[in-house]
Design a protein around this motif. Structure first.
Motif, PDB file in Angstrom:
ATOM      1  N   THR A  18      -1.943   1.704  11.612  1.00  0.00           N
ATOM      2  CA  THR A  18      -1.707   2.769  12.294  1.00  0.00           C
ATOM      3  C   THR A  18      -1.306   4.121  11.504  1.00  0.00           C
ATOM      4  N   ARG A  19      -0.649   4.161  10.395  1.00  0.00           N
ATOM      5  CA  ARG A  19      -0.808   5.362   9.664  1.00  0.00           C
ATOM      6  C   ARG A  19      -1.395   5.542   8.765  1.00  0.00           C
ATOM      7  N   TYR A  20      -1.774   4.652   7.816  1.00  0.00           N
ATOM      8  CA  TYR A  20      -3.012   4.810   6.498  1.00  0.00           C
ATOM      9  C   TYR A  20      -3.999   4.148   7.246  1.00  0.00           C
ATOM     10  N   PRO A  21      -4.085   3.939   8.145  1.00  0.00           N
ATOM     11  CA  PRO A  21      -5.686   3.331   8.563  1.00  0.00           C
ATOM     12  C   PRO A  21      -6.722   3.313   7.348  1.00  0.00           C
ATOM     13  N   VAL A  22      -6.480   3.729   6.375  1.00  0.00           N
ATOM     14  CA  VAL A  22      -7.911   4.968   6.045  1.00  0.00           C
ATOM     15  C   VAL A  22      -7.727   3.455   4.225  1.00  0.00           C
ATOM     16  N   LEU A  23      -6.344   2.912   4.158  1.00  0.00           N
ATOM     17  CA  LEU A  23      -6.127   2.380   3.287  1.00  0.00           C
ATOM     18  C   LEU A  23      -6.049   0.615   3.539  1.00  0.00           C
ATOM     19  N   SER A  24      -5.971   0.666   5.059  1.00  0.00           N
ATOM     20  CA  SER A  24      -6.372  -0.990   5.942  1.00  0.00           C
ATOM     21  C   SER A  24      -8.333  -1.096   5.832  1.00  0.00           C
ATOM     22  N   GLN A  25      -8.762   0.318   5.902  1.00  0.00           N
ATOM     23  CA  GLN A  25     -10.387  -0.084   6.357  1.00  0.00           C
ATOM     24  C   GLN A  25     -10.774  -0.351   4.798  1.00  0.00           C
ATOM     25  N   ALA A  26     -10.059  -0.113   3.886  1.00  0.00           N
ATOM     26  CA  ALA A  26     -10.602   0.111   2.331  1.00  0.00           C
ATOM     27  C   ALA A  26      -9.882  -1.410   2.005  1.00  0.00           C
ATOM     28  N   LEU A  27      -8.202  -1.858   2.425  1.00  0.00           N
ATOM     29  CA  LEU A  27      -8.560  -3.584   1.582  1.00  0.00           C
ATOM     30  C   LEU A  27      -9.654  -4.304   2.270  1.00  0.00           C
ATOM     31  N   VAL A  28      -9.727  -3.712   3.421  1.00  0.00           N
ATOM     32  CA  VAL A  28     -11.386  -5.263   3.984  1.00  0.00           C
ATOM     33  C   VAL A  28     -12.272  -4.895   4.464  1.00  0.00           C
ATOM     34  N   ALA A  29     -12.600  -3.677   3.309  1.00  0.00           N
ATOM     35  CA  ALA A  29     -14.212  -3.865   2.984  1.00  0.00           C
ATOM     36  C   ALA A  29     -14.052  -4.739   2.029  1.00  0.00           C
ATOM     37  N   GLY A  30     -13.295  -4.885   1.049  1.00  0.00           N
ATOM     38  CA  GLY A  30     -13.414  -5.274  -0.009  1.00  0.00           C
ATOM     39  C   GLY A  30     -13.355  -6.640   0.140  1.00  0.00           C
ATOM     40  N   ALA A  31     -14.352  -7.771  -1.098  1.00  0.00           N
ATOM     41  CA  ALA A  31     -14.146  -8.368  -1.490  1.00  0.00           C
ATOM     42  C   ALA A  31     -14.184  -9.637   0.212  1.00  0.00           C
ATOM     43  N   SER A  32     -13.310 -11.262  -0.240  1.00  0.00           N
ATOM     44  CA  SER A  32     -13.883 -12.021   0.960  1.00  0.00           C
ATOM     45  C   SER A  32     -12.107 -12.122   1.321  1.00  0.00           C
ATOM     46  N   GLY A  33     -12.261 -13.175   2.563  1.00  0.00           N
ATOM     47  CA  GLY A  33     -10.341 -13.061   2.986  1.00  0.00           C
ATOM     48  C   GLY A  33      -9.944 -14.184   1.940  1.00  0.00           C
ATOM     49  N   GLN A  34     -10.131 -14.703   1.841  1.00  0.00           N
ATOM     50  CA  GLN A  34     -10.416 -15.770   1.213  1.00  0.00           C
ATOM     51  C   GLN A  34      -9.009 -14.927  -0.362  1.00  0.00           C
ATOM     52  N   LEU A  35     -10.301 -14.054  -0.980  1.00  0.00           N
ATOM     53  CA  LEU A  35     -10.234 -13.282  -2.330  1.00  0.00           C
ATOM     54  C   LEU A  35      -8.763 -12.323  -1.678  1.00  0.00           C
ATOM     55  N   ARG A  36      -8.647 -11.543  -0.834  1.00  0.00           N
ATOM     56  CA  ARG A  36      -7.757 -10.420  -0.923  1.00  0.00           C
ATOM     57  C   ARG A  36      -5.945 -11.385  -0.276  1.00  0.00           C
ATOM     58  N   ASN A  37      -6.542 -12.990   0.301  1.00  0.00           N
ATOM     59  CA  ASN A  37      -5.090 -13.439   0.448  1.00  0.00           C
ATOM     60  C   ASN A  37      -3.889 -13.962  -0.559  1.00  0.00           C
ATOM     61  N   LYS A  38      -5.250 -13.681  -1.771  1.00  0.00           N
ATOM     62  CA  LYS A  38      -4.498 -13.832  -2.828  1.00  0.00           C
ATOM     63  C   LYS A  38      -4.758 -13.113  -4.169  1.00  0.00           C
ATOM     64  N   ALA A  39      -4.885 -12.048  -3.655  1.00  0.00           N
ATOM     65  CA  ALA A  39      -4.753 -10.500  -5.010  1.00  0.00           C
ATOM     66  C   ALA A  39      -3.893 -10.135  -4.704  1.00  0.00           C
ATOM     67  N   SER A  40      -3.218  -9.273  -5.385  1.00  0.00           N
ATOM     68  CA  SER A  40      -1.908  -8.891  -5.285  1.00  0.00           C
ATOM     69  C   SER A  40      -2.943  -7.042  -5.109  1.00  0.00           C
ATOM     70  N   VAL A  41      -1.532  -6.221  -4.807  1.00  0.00           N
ATOM     71  CA  VAL A  41      -2.026  -4.531  -4.488  1.00  0.00           C
ATOM     72  C   VAL A  41      -2.163  -4.423  -6.174  1.00  0.00           C
ATOM     73  N   GLY A  42      -1.156  -4.281  -7.412  1.00  0.00           N
ATOM     74  CA  GLY A  42      -0.973  -4.159  -8.618  1.00  0.00           C
ATOM     75  C   GLY A  42      -2.098  -4.661  -9.473  1.00  0.00           C
ATOM     76  N   GLY A  43      -2.265  -5.632  -8.898  1.00  0.00           N
ATOM     77  CA  GLY A  43      -3.579  -6.786  -9.947  1.00  0.00           C
ATOM     78  C   GLY A  43      -5.071  -5.585  -9.753  1.00  0.00           C
ATOM     79  N   ASN A  44      -5.041  -5.423  -7.907  1.00  0.00           N
ATOM     80  CA  ASN A  44      -6.569  -4.726  -7.818  1.00  0.00           C
ATOM     81  C   ASN A  44      -6.360  -3.615  -8.000  1.00  0.00           C
ATOM     82  N   LEU A  45      -5.595  -2.444  -8.439  1.00  0.00           N
ATOM     83  CA  LEU A  45      -5.890  -1.575  -9.377  1.00  0.00           C
ATOM     84  C   LEU A  45      -5.819  -1.895 -11.388  1.00  0.00           C
TER      85      LEU A  45
END
Lengths: 327, 187
Positions: free
Chosen positions: A85-112
């Motif tokens: 709700t407050r940072y939708p651009v971050l939500s949108q960017a996250l779900v634009a990347g990889a696949s569901g399975q990868l997003r479930n495993k990948a960490s925020v620190g590791g993504n950077l």
């Protein structure tokens, strides 16, 4: 894959102490590191598992910001009600990347900290200054359709592959670090990743042993947030160009603007030039185009990727128009 | 961890694939991803999770478990030791011959496969994905990420299944199978 030893860190300070030995690396989600280990591009001799550290929390800050623990999964971050709700651009960017399975495993620190997907970086038969310093850059003069148009060097034209980091750049995120000696510091995301220069194998300002513990988002800037990603297929693909914008307009005039690009440089590319060309100007396509020209002023194509310069401009114009109209 | 498993047969070289495969019979439940070990990366073959003696690799592709309180992940990108004491559900644990999981039954009903290579992963992902939809998680196909009600349109299904590639292109039937389960199945 080469043989390695493994240990699980019990607390952050133990983790940074454990990783200080030669050949040691942190492993978190492992979605990028294990791939690179299979190809023997990464050859750690010891893994320090930090995935179970108590760094998964997403917490509201008293100043109105949000702190995201470095071990929070990409999917949990994207699905967090406050992020949505407050940072939708971050939500949108996250779900634009990889696949569901990868997003479930990948960490925020590791993504950077994920490595480039430059095909020559992955091809151990090719020269690559990032993988093997001094061996040359096969992408320059090679097939470089996916490569950088901004901030590149004669040593490396690879791009940073993250979507998440582009949104964080627009949001002005700060990255929290824990040093090997137990000290802590914060680095602005714009200063965290390095341009390739002569040392493309050094990708961030992280010191040896230093670990990301969290990402702090300041209170959201005013305006509508929008992330747009252009890629070769509709899903599960890296960006050719992506744009994160946060734009506010009043009575047809842009009052504040944040612009960051992905897929164009060795780091998420915040464009102060585009922002300056937007603020105080009428919210019209003429303004957007001027901002796009300003953003791509220093852009250099390498042949196959020449199209990215115009693509980035058009993507910015369209994203700004959508954001302003939608708001 | 798995059931319905049995000892694998001898390995056979399959010329057309340039790969070794284990012998197996229709109805047996096998792990389709290789027991990829440090020395075996070039020889991909079917193996049983329970027969995997390698200490490091964890070989059940797409361990789906959101339905069981665990997230859906790619087993080929994680280490077994990182999942010590975790509950892990793989395709073998989802159902068994004679007691198929509804998603397995729907894939059979809808003919959601051809060669079957990707099918364990497709089914695990489908089960995990539907749980994520139920939980209201956004996807790239969701118009408003702040909305907590996800309409399970075909673009939503396709986006959420995009991490599973089917070289036989059974996609229309895979979408149909998922829709069948999501809408309550055949009466």
């Amino acid at each position: 894959m080469r043989a390695f030893t493994y240990e699980r860190a019990t607390d952050p300070r133990a983790a940074v102490a454990a990783v200080s030995r030669a050949g040691a690396k942190f492993i978190s989600g492992g979605t990028n590191l294990l791939d690179l280990m299979k190809l023997e591009i990464e050859q750690p001799t010891h893994l320090v598992d930090i995935s179970r550290l108590p760094l998964k929390e997403i917490e509201q800050l008293r100043d109105g910001g949000l702190r995201i623990g470095a071990q929070a999964a990409n999917s949990d971050t994207a699905a967090d009600a406050r992020v949505r709700t407050r940072y939708p651009v971050l939500s949108q960017a996250l779900v634009a990347g990889a696949s569901g399975q990868l997003r479930n495993k990948a960490s925020v620190g590791g993504n950077l900290l994920q490595r480039t997907r430059c095909t020559y970086f992955y091809d151990t038969a090719a020269g690559c200054n990032k993988r093997n310093p001094g061996s040359g850059c096969s992408a320059i003069g090679g097939i470089n359709r996916l490569h950088a148009i901004l901030g590149a060097s004669d040593a490396c034209i690879a791009v940073h592959p993250s979507d998440m980091a582009v949104a964080m750049a627009a949001l002005g995120a700060q990255i929290e670090l824990l040093g090997a000696d137990g000290s802590t510091r914060r680095v602005a995301i714009g200063d965290f990743h390095r341009l390739p220069g002569d040392t493309p194998h050094i990708e961030t300002v992280l010191q040896p042993g230093e670990m990301i513990t969290g990402v702090v988002l300041p209170p959201p800037p005013p305006g509508r947030q929008l992330y747009r990603k252009v890629r070769d297929r509709a899903s599960y693909e890296f960006a050719l160009v992506s744009v994160a914008v946060i734009v506010a307009a009043e009575k047809g005039t842009i009052t504040s603007a944040r612009v960051a690009f992905g897929g164009v440089a060795h780091k998420p590319w915040r464009s102060a030039e585009a922002e300056a060309a937007l603020e105080g100007r009428p919210a019209t396509m003429t303004t957007y185009r001027a901002a796009a020209e300003a953003a791509m002023k220093g852009a250099v194509g390498r042949g196959h990727n020449d199209f990215k310069i115009e693509l980035a401009k058009r993507t910015l114009c369209r994203t700004l128009a959508n954001a302003v109209q939608g708001g | 961890m798995t059931h319905g498993a049995r000892e694998v047969g001898p390995r056979r070289w399959r010329e057309s694939f340039g790969r070794y495969f284990e012998e197996f019979e229709v109805g047996d439940v096998y792990e389709h991803r290789p027991g990829r070990t440090i020395s075996e990366t070039d020889n991909t073959w079917f193996t049983l999770l329970t027969n995997n003696t390698n200490q490091v690799h964890f070989n059940s592709e797409f361990a789906a478990a959101t339905e069981f309180g665990r997230p859906l992940i790619n087993s080929c990108l994680t280490l077994a030791i990182m999942h010590q004491d975790d509950d892990i559900v793989t395709i073998e644990g989802l159902g068994s011959p004679g007691a198929l999981h509804p998603m397995q039954a729907a894939f059979v009903e809808c003919d959601g496969f051809q060669c079957g290579y990707c099918t364990p992963g497709q089914i695990c992902s489908a089960v995990g994905m539907l749980a994520e939809v139920k939980a209201g998680w956004p996807s790239h196909a969701t118009a408003d990420v702040a909305s907590r009600r996800i309409a399970l349109t075909d673009p939503e299904i396709r986006e959420r299944m995009s991490g599973n590639i089917c070289r036989c292109a059974a996609y229309p039937n895979i979408v149909a199978a998922i829709r069948e389960v999501a809408e309550g199945g055949r009466k």
